[in-house]
Design a protein around this motif. Structure first.
Motif, PDB file in Angstrom:
ATOM      1  N   PRO A   1       0.829  -1.214   0.000  1.00 27.92           N
ATOM      2  CA  PRO A   1       0.000   0.000   0.000  1.00 27.92           C
ATOM      3  C   PRO A   1       0.860   1.259   0.000  1.00 27.92           C
ATOM      4  O   PRO A   1       1.982   1.264   0.494  1.00 27.92           O
ATOM      5  CB  PRO A   1      -0.819  -0.130   1.293  1.00 27.92           C
ATOM      6  CG  PRO A   1      -0.076  -1.096   2.148  1.00 27.92           C
ATOM      7  CD  PRO A   1       0.610  -2.041   1.218  1.00 27.92           C
ATOM      8  N   ARG A   2       0.297   2.345  -0.538  1.00 23.72           N
ATOM      9  CA  ARG A   2       1.045   3.610  -0.677  1.00 23.72           C
ATOM     10  C   ARG A   2       1.043   4.369   0.658  1.00 23.72           C
ATOM     11  O   ARG A   2       0.263   5.296   0.862  1.00 23.72           O
ATOM     12  CB  ARG A   2       0.441   4.458  -1.804  1.00 23.72           C
ATOM     13  CG  ARG A   2       0.695   3.861  -3.182  1.00 23.72           C
ATOM     14  CD  ARG A   2       0.129   4.772  -4.279  1.00 23.72           C
ATOM     15  NE  ARG A   2       0.552   6.158  -4.139  1.00 23.72           N
ATOM     16  CZ  ARG A   2       1.751   6.645  -4.469  1.00 23.72           C
ATOM     17  NH1 ARG A   2       2.663   5.813  -4.978  1.00 23.72           N
ATOM     18  NH2 ARG A   2       2.030   7.925  -4.315  1.00 23.72           N
TER      19      ARG A   2
ATOM     20  N   THR B   1      -2.464  10.135  -1.911  1.00 22.94           N
ATOM     21  CA  THR B   1      -3.077   8.801  -1.875  1.00 22.94           C
ATOM     22  C   THR B   1      -4.537   8.904  -1.465  1.00 22.94           C
ATOM     23  O   THR B   1      -4.842   9.446  -0.393  1.00 22.94           O
ATOM     24  CB  THR B   1      -2.340   7.878  -0.892  1.00 22.94           C
ATOM     25  OG1 THR B   1      -0.974   7.791  -1.262  1.00 22.94           O
ATOM     26  CG2 THR B   1      -2.962   6.485  -0.895  1.00 22.94           C
ATOM     27  N   PRO B   2      -5.480   8.399  -2.285  1.00 22.97           N
ATOM     28  CA  PRO B   2      -6.901   8.446  -1.917  1.00 22.97           C
ATOM     29  C   PRO B   2      -7.173   7.607  -0.669  1.00 22.97           C
ATOM     30  O   PRO B   2      -6.570   6.549  -0.473  1.00 22.97           O
ATOM     31  CB  PRO B   2      -7.607   7.858  -3.147  1.00 22.97           C
ATOM     32  CG  PRO B   2      -6.634   8.005  -4.267  1.00 22.97           C
ATOM     33  CD  PRO B   2      -5.280   7.867  -3.635  1.00 22.97           C
ATOM     34  N   LEU B   3      -8.117   8.080   0.164  1.00 26.23           N
ATOM     35  CA  LEU B   3      -8.426   7.396   1.422  1.00 26.23           C
ATOM     36  C   LEU B   3      -9.892   7.000   1.525  1.00 26.23           C
ATOM     37  O   LEU B   3     -10.308   6.450   2.554  1.00 26.23           O
ATOM     38  CB  LEU B   3      -8.069   8.289   2.610  1.00 26.23           C
ATOM     39  CG  LEU B   3      -6.605   8.740   2.734  1.00 26.23           C
ATOM     40  CD1 LEU B   3      -6.453   9.696   3.906  1.00 26.23           C
ATOM     41  CD2 LEU B   3      -5.690   7.539   2.910  1.00 26.23           C
TER      42      LEU B   3
ATOM     43  N   ASP C   1     -13.726   3.511  -1.430  1.00 24.43           N
ATOM     44  CA  ASP C   1     -13.549   2.840  -2.723  1.00 24.43           C
ATOM     45  C   ASP C   1     -12.090   2.795  -3.156  1.00 24.43           C
ATOM     46  O   ASP C   1     -11.762   2.231  -4.204  1.00 24.43           O
ATOM     47  CB  ASP C   1     -14.380   3.548  -3.800  1.00 24.43           C
ATOM     48  CG  ASP C   1     -15.872   3.398  -3.573  1.00 24.43           C
ATOM     49  OD1 ASP C   1     -16.272   2.323  -3.080  1.00 24.43           O
ATOM     50  OD2 ASP C   1     -16.619   4.342  -3.867  1.00 24.43           O
ATOM     51  N   SER C   2     -11.218   3.404  -2.364  1.00 27.91           N
ATOM     52  CA  SER C   2      -9.803   3.473  -2.740  1.00 27.91           C
ATOM     53  C   SER C   2      -9.113   2.131  -2.535  1.00 27.91           C
ATOM     54  O   SER C   2      -9.542   1.298  -1.738  1.00 27.91           O
ATOM     55  CB  SER C   2      -9.092   4.554  -1.917  1.00 27.91           C
ATOM     56  OG  SER C   2      -9.014   4.157  -0.557  1.00 27.91           O
ATOM     57  N   ARG C   3      -8.014   1.958  -3.227  1.00 26.31           N
ATOM     58  CA  ARG C   3      -7.252   0.718  -3.110  1.00 26.31           C
ATOM     59  C   ARG C   3      -6.654   0.584  -1.714  1.00 26.31           C
ATOM     60  O   ARG C   3      -6.609  -0.511  -1.149  1.00 26.31           O
ATOM     61  CB  ARG C   3      -6.148   0.703  -4.168  1.00 26.31           C
ATOM     62  CG  ARG C   3      -5.258  -0.539  -4.101  1.00 26.31           C
ATOM     63  CD  ARG C   3      -4.380  -0.671  -5.324  1.00 26.31           C
ATOM     64  NE  ARG C   3      -3.406  -1.723  -5.121  1.00 26.31           N
ATOM     65  CZ  ARG C   3      -2.149  -1.506  -4.734  1.00 26.31           C
ATOM     66  NH1 ARG C   3      -1.711  -0.273  -4.531  1.00 26.31           N
ATOM     67  NH2 ARG C   3      -1.314  -2.511  -4.554  1.00 26.31           N
TER      68      ARG C   3
ATOM     69  N   VAL D   1      -2.827   4.901   9.254  1.00 30.33           N
ATOM     70  CA  VAL D   1      -1.790   5.035   8.228  1.00 30.33           C
ATOM     71  C   VAL D   1      -1.214   6.438   8.205  1.00 30.33           C
ATOM     72  O   VAL D   1      -1.852   7.407   8.639  1.00 30.33           O
ATOM     73  CB  VAL D   1      -2.356   4.708   6.817  1.00 30.33           C
ATOM     74  CG1 VAL D   1      -2.849   3.276   6.741  1.00 30.33           C
ATOM     75  CG2 VAL D   1      -3.482   5.681   6.438  1.00 30.33           C
ATOM     76  N   VAL D   2       0.023   6.519   7.695  1.00 36.48           N
ATOM     77  CA  VAL D   2       0.616   7.784   7.269  1.00 36.48           C
ATOM     78  C   VAL D   2       0.786   7.635   5.760  1.00 36.48           C
ATOM     79  O   VAL D   2       1.758   7.035   5.291  1.00 36.48           O
ATOM     80  CB  VAL D   2       1.979   8.045   7.958  1.00 36.48           C
ATOM     81  CG1 VAL D   2       2.583   9.350   7.440  1.00 36.48           C
ATOM     82  CG2 VAL D   2       1.827   8.078   9.465  1.00 36.48           C
TER      83      VAL D   2
END
Length: 527
Positions: A140-141, A175-177, A180-182, A169-170
């Motif tokens: 993950p990003r 990065t979409p949150l 529906d985001s990855r 997360v940081v």
């Protein structure tokens, strides 16, 4: 059996404050009721650390580079948290399943405690990204990702001794949150896995199928990746109507396993570190003294792979397959239309072609020939055998568990499957139960299915014919991946006793007068 509580995830409210404070800004993303105690969080996160392949099909495994309990030795890239102390850091390397497509990645797995006497309540994963490097697709990003155990939240109806699991997360910039985001979907899968691990720890879950009993996972996977690259082109040239993806990669896996099994069986019983980047070291590895014989070889693919890698041997079958004439000439010369009558085997006569003393017998989904594999191996003084049973066959008819008697275990009285006889046997049934425990059969543990009973019968047959029985659940894309292996002579039965048992089996088959050898379809040997 107690069912796992329902997994009830919920997205954290946008703008929710995180109790993880430090130089970085942490964003709570998703949480769920833990349904297990704080003390078991350590067990759950340990599974996460040591088995990342369960989280992504793109990851092969992880390798531990270092494991330290001294915070003074930790990297400066590991985040510091207010009110938490770093207690342990595992530096690991994630290996991709497709190294030609995805890069490996090093990562810090850091454990934190709220106080010196508390259990770990935070695990933070920190990818090690060097200048100009990019995160591989399977990661993950994020700069950091935290697994947390929190005491009960009023947002959830939880038991007083059960807390909340949360992932924070940081993220990397941009990065979409959203849900529906990855990243969110990845964290949802990670949370589900963590919840499952924790419940498994609560119920003392024990895996029923154990892989890598004889061959270490790392050595198998490393060699398999090399073999897959060397032979993956067979998918494009597949000549049969069957699924090439299944059959090609399945037989590459079996060939890989045999190469390593032979290495330890006919070598020094150990698999040391292997450098597969230089030359073709397996071509100098120990191998069966009289080669191998692949009985019921079908499409001949397993024989072809082994011949291509420098192993001596032959594949025989009742008829030629379409694939045979598309293999290189060297392989074609080792594939034969050949039908042997098992009842013609005699311990005091010359062995039939391909069954010379010292040969290694392979029965890969060999159907009617499956029960004959240990019998023929004993008769021809084979160096061993490997059988992967599929369809259930007795020596001369379909296997029927209601009409078949187990062979004696370690010279004990024969044990039947029937309930009346098992009741009469008493303690002798217990000896069979103990034996079954060693077979790694998988399933729900009841061993009541026809396939389980067939495998148990084959295992008792292996012991009865004088082999030290070993079992392995192979890492191949097949539901029929259980293998029974004989590579050592029994320490309980003498060779003379084993031969007497084999001759008794053959005599009973002759008396039944049901066995009919197949007739070759085509010239008996086209070479």
């Amino acid at each position: 059996m107690i069912s796992r509580p329902k997994f009830l995830p919920s997205a954290c409210m946008p703008g929710m404050h995180s109790s993880l404070s430090g130089p970085e800004t942490w964003i709570p993303l998703i949480e769920c009721p833990a349904n297990f105690s704080e003390e078991l969080f350590d067990v759950a996160i340990s599974q996460h650390i040591h088995h990342p392949e369960y989280n992504s099909t793109l990851i092969l495994r992880s390798e531990t580079i270092s494991d330290s309990n001294f915070a003074s030795r930790f990297s400066s890239t590991i985040p510091e948290l207010d009110n938490f102390q770093q207690s342990r850091c595992i530096h690991r390397k994630l290996l991709p399943r497709r190294p030609g497509r995805d890069a490996s990645l090093e990562q810090y797995c850091t454990l934190y405690k709220a106080t010196s006497s508390s259990p770990h309540t935070v695990l933070i994963l920190t990818p090690i990204i060097y200048e100009k490097d990019h995160l591989p697709y399977y990661h993950p990003r994020v700069t950091h990702l935290a697994f947390r155990f929190l005491h009960p939240s009023p947002l959830h109806d939880t038991e007083s001794d059960s807390g909340v699991l949360r992932i924070e997360v940081v993220p990397l910039p941009g990065t979409p949150l959203d849900q529906d985001s990855r990243l969110f979907r990845t964290c949802l899968a990670l949370l589900d896995t963590l919840h499952r691990y924790g419940w498994g720890a609560t119920t003392n879950y024990r895996k029923r199928v154990i892989h890598d009993v004889l061959i270490p996972r790392e050595q198998y996977q490393d060699l398999y990746l090399v073999m897959r690259e060397r032979h993956k082109g067979l998918v494009e040239t597949w000549q049969e109507v069957t699924d090439p993806l299944k059959h090609v990669f399945e037989d590459i896996g079996i060939a890989t396993y045999l190469m390593l099994l032979w290495k330890i069986t006919f070598g020094n019983e150990e698999i040391e570190e292997m450098d597969l980047t230089m030359g073709e070291p397996w071509k100098k590895w120990p191998r069966p003294p009289a080669g191998f014989i692949d009985i019921g070889c079908g499409n001949g693919l397993l024989t072809h792979i082994l011949i291509s890698e420098g192993y001596e041997g032959h594949g025989i079958d009742v008829r030629e397959r379409t694939s045979w004439k598309f293999y290189p000439q060297e392989t074609q010369e080792h594939l034969h239309i050949n039908v042997f009558n098992a009842l013609d085997f005699c311990s005091d006569s010359n062995p039939p072609p391909f069954f010379q003393p010292g040969v290694f017998v392979v029965a890969n989904h060999a159907d009617e020939l499956t029960p004959w594999a240990p019998v023929l191996s004993t008769l021809c003084s084979a160096s061993g055998y490997l059988s992967i049973p599929c369809c259930a066959w007795d020596f001369d008819t379909r296997y029927e568990r209601s009409a078949t008697t187990m062979f004696p275990i370690l010279n004990r009285t024969p044990i039947s499957n029937t309930s009346d006889t098992c009741t009469e046997l008493g303690s002798k049934k217990s000896s069979l139960d103990d034996f079954i425990e060693t077979l790694n059969l998988g399933g729900d543990g009841s061993n009541s299915s026809g396939y389980s009973m067939y495998r148990i019968w084959l295992a008792t047959l292996s012991v009865h014919t004088g082999w030290e029985m070993e079992c392995e659940t192979l890492r191949i894309p097949s539901t029929r991946n259980w293998a029974i292996i004989g590579r050592k002579r029994s320490s309980v039965l003498s060779q003379k006793e084993a031969m007497k048992n084999v001759e008794g089996i053959m005599q009973r088959v002759k008396e039944r007068a049901v066995f009919k050898p197949r007739k070759p379809e085509g010239k008996s040997d086209r070479h």
